[in-house]
Motif scaffolding. Structure first.
Motif, short mmCIF file in Angstrom:
data_model
loop_
_atom_site.label_atom_id
_atom_site.label_comp_id
_atom_site.label_asym_id
_atom_site.label_seq_id
_atom_site.Cartn_x
_atom_site.Cartn_y
_atom_site.Cartn_z
N LEU A 274 0.83 -1.21 0.00
CA LEU A 274 0.00 0.00 0.00
C LEU A 274 0.86 1.26 0.00
CD1 LEU A 274 -2.86 -1.12 2.40
CD2 LEU A 274 -2.69 -1.29 -0.09
N ASN A 275 1.97 1.22 0.75
CA ASN A 275 2.86 2.38 0.76
C ASN A 275 3.46 2.63 -0.62
OD1 ASN A 275 2.42 2.81 3.48
ND2 ASN A 275 4.11 1.46 4.10
N VAL A 276 3.82 1.54 -1.29
CA VAL A 276 4.39 1.68 -2.64
C VAL A 276 3.37 2.26 -3.61
CG1 VAL A 276 5.12 0.34 -4.66
CG2 VAL A 276 6.19 -0.07 -2.43
N ILE A 277 2.16 1.71 -3.58
CA ILE A 277 1.12 2.21 -4.49
C ILE A 277 0.81 3.67 -4.19
CG2 ILE A 277 -1.31 1.97 -5.15
CD1 ILE A 277 -0.90 -1.09 -4.59
N ALA A 278 0.72 4.00 -2.89
CA ALA A 278 0.46 5.39 -2.50
C ALA A 278 1.54 6.30 -3.06
CB ALA A 278 0.40 5.51 -0.98
N ALA A 279 2.81 5.90 -2.92
CA ALA A 279 3.91 6.74 -3.40
C ALA A 279 3.81 6.95 -4.91
CB ALA A 279 5.25 6.10 -3.05
N VAL A 280 3.57 5.87 -5.64
CA VAL A 280 3.51 5.96 -7.10
C VAL A 280 2.35 6.84 -7.55
CG1 VAL A 280 3.22 4.64 -9.23
CG2 VAL A 280 4.66 3.74 -7.40
N VAL A 281 1.21 6.66 -6.89
CA VAL A 281 0.02 7.43 -7.28
C VAL A 281 0.17 8.90 -6.89
CG1 VAL A 281 -2.44 7.72 -6.83
CG2 VAL A 281 -1.51 5.45 -7.28
N ILE A 282 0.75 9.15 -5.71
CA ILE A 282 1.04 10.54 -5.33
C ILE A 282 1.93 11.18 -6.38
CG2 ILE A 282 2.34 11.97 -3.69
CD1 ILE A 282 1.25 10.16 -1.46
N GLY A 283 2.83 10.39 -6.92
CA GLY A 283 3.75 10.89 -7.94
C GLY A 283 3.11 11.13 -9.29
N GLY A 284 1.82 10.93 -9.41
CA GLY A 284 1.13 11.31 -10.64
C GLY A 284 0.85 10.18 -11.60
N GLY A 300 7.09 11.17 -5.10
CA GLY A 300 6.00 10.53 -4.36
C GLY A 300 6.51 9.63 -3.24
N THR A 301 7.69 9.08 -3.40
CA THR A 301 8.29 8.25 -2.34
C THR A 301 8.88 9.14 -1.25
OG1 THR A 301 8.88 6.69 -4.08
CG2 THR A 301 9.86 6.33 -1.91
N LEU A 302 9.42 10.28 -1.67
CA LEU A 302 10.07 11.16 -0.70
C LEU A 302 9.06 11.89 0.19
CD1 LEU A 302 13.02 12.67 -2.77
CD2 LEU A 302 13.12 11.00 -0.89
N ILE A 303 7.85 12.12 -0.29
CA ILE A 303 6.88 12.86 0.51
C ILE A 303 6.54 12.15 1.83
CG2 ILE A 303 4.45 13.58 0.58
CD1 ILE A 303 4.81 14.77 -2.17
N PRO A 304 6.12 10.87 1.79
CA PRO A 304 5.87 10.19 3.08
C PRO A 304 7.13 10.12 3.95
CG PRO A 304 4.99 8.92 1.27
CD PRO A 304 5.80 10.01 0.65
N ALA A 324 -1.39 12.46 7.12
CA ALA A 324 -1.02 13.40 6.05
C ALA A 324 -0.87 12.70 4.71
CB ALA A 324 0.28 14.12 6.42
N VAL A 325 -0.25 11.52 4.72
CA VAL A 325 -0.08 10.78 3.47
C VAL A 325 -1.43 10.41 2.87
CG1 VAL A 325 0.76 8.63 2.46
CG2 VAL A 325 2.21 9.91 4.02
N GLY A 326 -2.35 10.04 3.76
CA GLY A 326 -3.70 9.72 3.30
C GLY A 326 -4.33 10.89 2.57
N VAL A 327 -4.20 12.07 3.16
CA VAL A 327 -4.78 13.27 2.55
C VAL A 327 -4.12 13.56 1.19
CG1 VAL A 327 -5.03 15.77 2.77
CG2 VAL A 327 -5.45 14.28 4.75
N VAL A 328 -2.79 13.50 1.16
CA VAL A 328 -2.07 13.79 -0.09
C VAL A 328 -2.47 12.79 -1.18
CG1 VAL A 328 0.18 13.96 -1.21
CG2 VAL A 328 -0.13 14.85 1.10
N LEU A 329 -2.61 11.53 -0.79
CA LEU A 329 -2.97 10.48 -1.74
C LEU A 329 -4.32 10.76 -2.39
CD1 LEU A 329 -2.52 7.66 -3.00
CD2 LEU A 329 -3.67 6.71 -1.00
N VAL A 330 -5.32 11.06 -1.55
CA VAL A 330 -6.65 11.31 -2.09
C VAL A 330 -6.62 12.56 -2.97
CG1 VAL A 330 -9.02 11.94 -1.49
CG2 VAL A 330 -7.83 10.15 -0.21
N ALA A 331 -5.88 13.56 -2.54
CA ALA A 331 -5.79 14.79 -3.34
C ALA A 331 -5.16 14.50 -4.70
CB ALA A 331 -4.98 15.85 -2.59
N ALA A 332 -4.13 13.65 -4.71
CA ALA A 332 -3.44 13.33 -5.97
C ALA A 332 -4.38 12.63 -6.94
CB ALA A 332 -2.21 12.47 -5.70
N VAL A 333 -5.15 11.68 -6.44
CA VAL A 333 -6.06 10.96 -7.32
C VAL A 333 -7.19 11.88 -7.80
CG1 VAL A 333 -7.72 9.06 -7.46
CG2 VAL A 333 -5.52 8.72 -6.33
N TYR A 334 -7.61 12.78 -6.91
CA TYR A 334 -8.64 13.74 -7.30
C TYR A 334 -8.14 14.61 -8.46
CZ TYR A 334 -11.79 17.73 -7.13
OH TYR A 334 -12.66 18.73 -7.48
#
Ligand code: ADP
Ligand code: MG
Lengths: 346, 255
Positions: A274-284, A300-304, A324-334
């Protein structure tokens, strides 16, 4: 024929408006491309922590620490970037990491768990074990037509289970000292070897994605698999390679982790996926495939990792990182959804 | 016509589960000809051309290209014969830009060791893409934008340009103008004329009678998975074509 001289149709006018809109949204430097927004967020995070506690946070030593903490996830995230761009997902990475570490430990035992011979055998074993799981994932997805989510959820459980069976649930701790001294804690010009390996992997991954036919076809398969197929691309074989590559990198992370922690950390990687997917998705990188960059994944990996580090330094509980990571993740997908919605209908 | 057909389908059958999409469909096109393939929705036009170019394999019947049987060939092998297809469902990669779509599956690599490593010759592909679009008088607002940012008409133009630029002998277009406005439709029709002028053949699937009358040399009509008429454009009229499509008029020799 002279299409150029006719008055613009509504079609062309709406195109004009669309171009304007996208031009305003993506004016930022070419190099970062779609990773621009998220890079700004990372810079903002760094600035905030630097303001709050410059002396402890804004040091080379601390930045190095952040990179060390992010290195393992980054290695896996490079593979996951390819997987997500094809429109797939790989939930098995953390378990494959553990499994590959265990296999490496067992193989090194055969060599007496000491010396460079044992170390190299361990590295090779981890890479082979990881690649094998990746091939299994790829075959289940392309030949048995099991969706990637389920196929890799299956190997997530299976790889973790096998690792426990092989070790009877007891962590292996027999790392050759050579491996610890080099990969685990070694430095070159003050830079941890662990970090160098992760950055080299990311750089190679980024070049492959951006510059090669393999990268181009990874985007094509994720963008429209049927179009790729009709254009003569062997989609199944391409997917198999992508999952094998992701598995190999999870295997690499396995031996890196073993060297770094001195143990197979059987229980330590349940949420890596989940951390990996979050990082990749945060990264766009888009969960729907076809879109993504390696620079984005690095950021996206450096942010968390930066959040976790900074929050502790300023005296906040590191659980705030998860929030915070949760918020950034949802914002990125939005943001990704907004971009997709602004497209013309197909 | 005394020459052998460039492409000929004979008595092709194809079923999808309970649906009999083709019930012995035939089709013919000669070198340098533009032939319109017409028929009601569901008549089997798309299925027939997908069977010709290898996306579907036929259950029965024959497909011959320059006298050689090609039924059941892989799409790539059919392409290698010089046949390109614009599918009704476009088959573009929406996230890739225009040059990448034009070269999809045929990416050009750099010379030397970089090429051996699979490095793309991006600049050369971009330049050639611009040239191809210019030659075909296709105007794309921003060739570096993902193709999904372009209008439906522009996307269609890219799909047509890709087919025309790679096809050595035959271009098959499945309703290429369905999404287009009047000027863009005229541009595609002019393009078809130019393909014919270059000695190549075009199969045009279209519902638009005026377009077909303007550009086609001949018209073949499918109904319920069978050919019901073979007409020469300047010897027929709209009533006869519509009659063939609806079943009000049948030409005995066609099937
Ligand atoms: N892949 C498919 N699966 C099931 N049925 C199909 C498929 N493709 C076409 N058909 C059916 O075959 C018939 C002919 O369709 P099609 O060739 O698309 O007609 P046309 O292009 O003339 O409108 C229709 O009844 C359609 O529903
Ligand atoms: Mg159709």
């Amino acid at each position: 024929m002279s299409t150029g001289t006719v008055t613009p149709t509504t079609d062309e006018q709406s195109l004009e408006a669309e171009n304007l809109r996208s031009r305003r949204g993506f004016r930022m430097p070419r190099l970062l491309g779609s990773a621009t927004d998220i890079t700004l967020i990372l810079i903002l995070i760094v600035v905030v922590f630097a303001v709050l506690d410059f002396q402890s946070f804004f040091t080379v030593q601390n930045f190095t620490q952040i990179l060390i903490n992010a290195a393992l996830l980054l290695v896996m995230a490079v593979g996951a970037t390819f997987v997500l761009i094809t429109g797939g997902v790989d939930l098995s990475v953390g378990s494959v990491l553990v499994f590959s570490g265990v296999i490496a430990g067992k193989v090194m035992e055969l060599f007496g768990s000491a010396g460079w011979g044992a170390s190299l055998a361990g590295i090779a074993a981890a890479l082979v074990a990881g690649t094998a799981w990746g091939i299994v994932n790829g075959l289940v997805i392309t030949k048995l037509h099991v969706p990637p989510l389920i196929a890799t959820l299956g190997s997530y459980g299976a790889a973790q289970g096998l690792a426990q069976i092989i070790t009877n649930g007891n962590d292996l701790k027999n790392v050759p000292i050579e491996l610890v001294d080099s990969i685990g804690f070694g430095r070159v010009f003050g830079i941890p070897i662990l970090v160098i390996i992760a950055l080299v992997v990311a750089a190679i991954g980024g070049l492959v994605l951006w510059a090669t036919r393999y990268g181009r076809r990874t985007y094509a398969v994720g963008s429209n698999a049927e179009a790729a197929r009709r254009a003569g691309i062997n989609v199944d074989r391409h997917l198999l390679k992508v999952y094998a590559f992701a598995g190999m990198l999870a295997g690499l992370a396995g031996i890196l982790s073993f060297a770094k922690f001195g143990t197979t950390t059987l229980a330590g990687h349940a949420t890596d996926n989940l951390n990996v997917i979050a990082a990749v998705v945060i990264g766009g990188t888009s969960l729907f495939g076809g879109v993504g960059t390696m620079i984005g994944t690095v950021v996206g990996t450096l942010i968390p990792a930066t959040l976790a580090n900074g929050l502790v330094i300023v005296g906040l509980n590191s659980f705030w990182r998860d929030f915070a990571v949760g918020v950034v993740l949802v914002a990125a997908v939005y943001l990704d959804q907004l971009r997709r919605r602004s497209r013309s209908p197909r | 016509m005394t020459t052998t057909p460039l492409l000929e389908a004979r008595e092709v059958t194809k079923r999808f589960g309970a649906v009999e999409a083709l019930r012995g469909a035939s089709f013919q096109i000669f070198p340098g000809e533009v032939v319109a393939l017409m028929g009601d929705n569901g008549a089997g036009k798309s299925t027939l051309i997908k069977t010709i170019c290898g996306v579907n394999s036929p259950d029965g019947g024959e497909v011959r290209f320059e006298g050689r049987s090609i039924a059941g060939w892989h799409p790539k092998a059919v392409q290698a014969l010089g046949i390109e297809t614009v599918y009704q469902d476009l088959a573009l990669a929406p996230d890739l830009d225009t040059p990448a779509n034009l070269f999809l599956g045929r990416e050009r690599l750099k010379p030397g060791i970089l090429g051996a490593l699979g490095v793309l010759a991006k600049k050369s592909m971009r330049a050639e893409a611009s040239q191809v679009l210019k030659d075909l008088s296709v105007k794309i607002k921003d060739e570096t934008a993902p193709i999904s940012n372009l209008s439906g008409g522009q996307q269609q133009s890219v799909a047509v340009a890709r087919a025309v630029s790679w096809a050595d002998k035959l271009v098959i277009m499945d309703e290429p103008t369905a999404a287009l406005g009047v000027p863009q439709t005229q541009a595609v029709l002019a393009l078809i004329d130019r393909v014919r002028d270059s000695g190549r053949s075009v199969v045009l699937i279209s519902h638009s009678l005026p377009d077909v009358m303007q550009v086609a040399d001949r018209i073949e009509v499918l109904r319920l998975g069978r050919r019901v008429a073979q007409l020469v454009t300047r010897e027929t009229n709209e009533e006869q074509i519509v009659g063939a499509m609806t079943g009000a008029w049948t030409q005995e020799v066609a099937a």
